[in-house]
Design a protein around this motif. Sequence first.
Motif, mmCIF file in Angstrom:
data_model
loop_
_atom_site.group_PDB
_atom_site.id
_atom_site.type_symbol
_atom_site.label_atom_id
_atom_site.label_comp_id
_atom_site.label_asym_id
_atom_site.label_seq_id
_atom_site.Cartn_x
_atom_site.Cartn_y
_atom_site.Cartn_z
ATOM 1 N N TYR A 37 0.922 3.697 1.774
ATOM 2 C CA TYR A 37 1.278 4.222 3.091
ATOM 3 C C TYR A 37 2.356 3.370 3.768
ATOM 4 N N CYS A 43 -10.558 8.686 10.886
ATOM 5 C CA CYS A 43 -9.203 8.219 10.599
ATOM 6 C C CYS A 43 -8.258 9.048 11.465
ATOM 7 N N MET A 102 -0.268 1.376 9.715
ATOM 8 C CA MET A 102 0.447 1.002 8.488
ATOM 9 C C MET A 102 1.936 0.798 8.783
ATOM 10 N N SER A 110 -12.468 5.461 -1.632
ATOM 11 C CA SER A 110 -12.381 6.922 -1.744
ATOM 12 C C SER A 110 -12.450 7.358 -3.204
ATOM 13 N N ASP A 118 -3.304 1.957 -4.103
ATOM 14 C CA ASP A 118 -4.325 2.059 -3.062
ATOM 15 C C ASP A 118 -4.983 0.693 -2.897
ATOM 16 N N SER A 119 -5.836 0.595 -1.894
ATOM 17 C CA SER A 119 -6.396 -0.714 -1.536
ATOM 18 C C SER A 119 -7.152 -1.316 -2.720
ATOM 19 N N HIS A 170 0.850 -1.198 0.000
ATOM 20 C CA HIS A 170 0.000 0.000 0.000
ATOM 21 C C HIS A 170 0.887 1.250 0.000
ATOM 22 N N MET A 220 -7.465 -4.690 4.430
ATOM 23 C CA MET A 220 -7.102 -4.729 3.002
ATOM 24 C C MET A 220 -6.746 -6.159 2.589
ATOM 25 N N HIS A 277 -7.226 14.165 1.163
ATOM 26 C CA HIS A 277 -8.030 12.944 1.161
ATOM 27 C C HIS A 277 -9.419 13.284 1.718
ATOM 28 N N THR A 280 -6.135 8.170 -3.039
ATOM 29 C CA THR A 280 -4.726 8.064 -3.395
ATOM 30 C C THR A 280 -4.487 8.105 -4.915
ATOM 31 N N TYR A 328 -17.690 2.114 3.766
ATOM 32 C CA TYR A 328 -16.392 2.455 3.175
ATOM 33 C C TYR A 328 -15.553 1.180 3.182
ATOM 34 N N VAL A 329 -14.613 1.078 2.250
ATOM 35 C CA VAL A 329 -13.794 -0.133 2.148
ATOM 36 C C VAL A 329 -12.974 -0.378 3.420
ATOM 37 N N ASN A 330 -12.724 0.693 4.192
ATOM 38 C CA ASN A 330 -11.978 0.558 5.457
ATOM 39 C C ASN A 330 -12.887 -0.027 6.530
ATOM 40 N N GLU A 348 -11.125 11.852 3.740
ATOM 41 C CA GLU A 348 -11.278 11.492 5.156
ATOM 42 C C GLU A 348 -10.972 12.701 6.053
ATOM 43 N N HIS A 366 -6.114 11.500 9.075
ATOM 44 C CA HIS A 366 -6.728 12.612 8.340
ATOM 45 C C HIS A 366 -7.516 13.583 9.222
HETATM 46 P P1 13P Z 1 -7.042 3.904 -0.143
HETATM 47 O O1 13P Z 1 -8.379 3.228 -0.211
HETATM 48 O O2 13P Z 1 -6.909 5.119 -0.993
HETATM 49 O O3 13P Z 1 -5.956 2.921 -0.328
HETATM 50 O O4 13P Z 1 -6.899 4.498 1.324
HETATM 51 C C1 13P Z 1 -6.983 3.690 2.375
HETATM 52 C C2 13P Z 1 -6.748 4.440 3.599
HETATM 53 O O5 13P Z 1 -6.460 3.829 4.592
HETATM 54 C C3 13P Z 1 -6.888 5.881 3.589
HETATM 55 O O6 13P Z 1 -6.564 6.407 4.808
#
Ligand code: 13P
Length: 347
Positions: free
Chosen positions: A55, A200, A289, A158, A70-71, A53, A94, A226, A243, A141-143, A228, A203
């Motif tokens: 990060y 987050c 991360m 995102s 990105d993820s 990733h 992820m 971002h 990202t 959200y994917v997170n 977030e 952010h």
């Molecule tokens: P992405 O989905 O852009 O990889 O971001 C993940 C994330 O953790 C953002 O803080």
Amino acid sequence: MPISAAESRTEALRLYENLHKLGWEMPDCELIAPTTLEINRLKKEQEAVILAHSYQTPDIMYGIGDYIGDSYSLSRAAMEHPAKKIIFCSVYFMGETAKLLNPDKQVLVPRVAGCSLADAITGEQVRNLRKKYPHAGIVCYVNTYAEVKAESDTCCTSSNVVDVVEAMPQEDIVFIPDELMGQNLRNMTSKNIITWHGTCVVHEGFNPDTVRDIRKRFPDVKILAHPECAPAVVALVDYAGGTSGMLNYVRNSDAKTFMLVTECGLTDRFRAEFREKEIVGTCILCPYMKEIQLEDVLRAFKDPAPEQYVEIPLDIAERARTSLHKMFELEQKGKKLRERGVVSMLS
Ligand code: 13P
Ligand code: SF4
């Protein structure tokens, strides 16, 4: 097979070539060379692919990563790659997403690292939200962890959040778990957004004064944030997006000076990959991360601990995968609406 001094030297030179722009000196590269060499060898022997990733630390991104991104883009890259084994250098959720999209591949994570957003909500809490708001659509959200994706109608990243939310059939949308991104969505979509209280830790740490100060000091700067980040920050920037959106913006911009209101790994990437551009201002490290070290990756190859294997119970995996596939469908629908000028964009 033991590593010779000549092999180690060649590896240190390769690392130096990639990392010196980021302040790495030759002795630093010499120190990690035997480990990156061993990891890269094992990767070949075990027909694995390493996803890093954006990060992650530079030694992971540029020393051992096959793909950096990105993820979303990393999980998709893994789908197209013939590797039997995926090592996902990132936070745990992820790894789960990669496993959901690549059910027949072995997926391992170097560490079971959390995320303040993913840790903010459970599957049971989503079930309660559904009872409380029976007419609303639920977008996660994917997170989030697989059990949360399994209880949601769809998920989003995102990069496609606006398109996905706009394409939902309901007017009321419960958006989980990022409260600040949810607030941003109120300004960017036509939907009635109901938020949850996750944030987050990276952010939420930026404030409008920092952005104003940089603009004063560098009048030609382009500022990217971002989504977030808080709406008060997003309102002041030239571009808000994930990202990959930020990468595309900088790649296609004639500007020379940029500020990235996001995690420091991305700043490293821009410094390494856009050598003619100047990145100013501060960034914030993601403690989750940054838990991942080269030694953890080596362990995942040589002697993986049970918790390094990403496994998701079948019933949860099936429903979470449906939520991910729904995202692919809605993002296409939302994109068409946007192209017809029916909805706004994130920037
Ligand atoms: P992405 O989905 O852009 O990889 O971001 C993940 C994330 O953790 C953002 O803080
Ligand atoms: Fe989670 Fe924020 Fe870290 Fe991304 S940067 S992994 S959202 S805590």
